[in-house]
Write an enzyme that holds these catalytic residues in place. Structure first.
Site, PDB file in Angstrom:
ATOM      1  N   CYS A  34       0.851  -1.187   0.000  1.00 49.39           N
ATOM      2  CA  CYS A  34       0.000   0.000   0.000  1.00 49.39           C
ATOM      3  C   CYS A  34       0.893   1.247   0.000  1.00 49.39           C
ATOM      4  CB  CYS A  34      -0.904   0.002   1.230  1.00 49.39           C
ATOM      5  SG  CYS A  34      -1.869   1.524   1.393  1.00 49.39           S
ATOM      6  N   ASP A  41      -0.293  -5.627   0.751  1.00 46.37           N
ATOM      7  CA  ASP A  41      -1.633  -5.923   0.243  1.00 46.37           C
ATOM      8  C   ASP A  41      -1.575  -7.289  -0.412  1.00 46.37           C
ATOM      9  OD1 ASP A  41      -3.204  -3.695   0.937  1.00 46.37           O
ATOM     10  OD2 ASP A  41      -2.421  -2.537  -0.748  1.00 46.37           O
TER      11      ASP A  41
END
Length: 122
Positions: A34, A41
């Site tokens: 991220c 992520d």
């Protein structure tokens, strides 16, 4: 064949270029970072495409997807980047890339990018 992350997508000739058919792949171990928080992520990337003259080689696809694991990128950006890079490498008749990202902050995100017209009957 390399064994490290690489943005080099290898291809091979479509064995049946005169017959429209669909290739579907699921990559359940995709990771990126991220760009806002620096946290990892996790996603499942689903690819479906109708090849024209070229097909993607699977190990190169794995290494390509692996190359995003330390890159800060938004879900929308990386899903579209994967689609664009596959279009550049394959020039498919049609392609769909779905990024199905794990829940973050109570929100489940699914991003779908498409290119081309899906042939009728496929």
């Amino acid at each position: 064949m390399p064994t490290q992350p690489s943005r080099d997508l290898q291809t091979f000739p479509n064995p049946k270029p005169g017959r429209p058919f669909e290739i579907a792949m699921e990559c359940p171990e995709f990771t990126c970072v991220c760009p806002m928080t620096g946290q990892p992520d996790f996603a499942t990337i689903r690819l479906r495409y109708v090849p024209a003259e070229r097909c993607v080689e699977l190990k190169s696809l794995k290494l390509y997807l692996w190359s995003f694991r330390n890159e800060g990128t938004f879900h929308e950006a990386v899903t579209n980047r994967i689609c664009d890079d596959l279009v550049a490498a394959l020039a498919p008749r049609w392609i769909e890339v779905v990024g199905d990202f794990a829940v973050r902050g109570g929100i489940h995100t699914v991003v779908t990018a498409r290119h081309g017209e899906r042939p009728a009957g496929v």
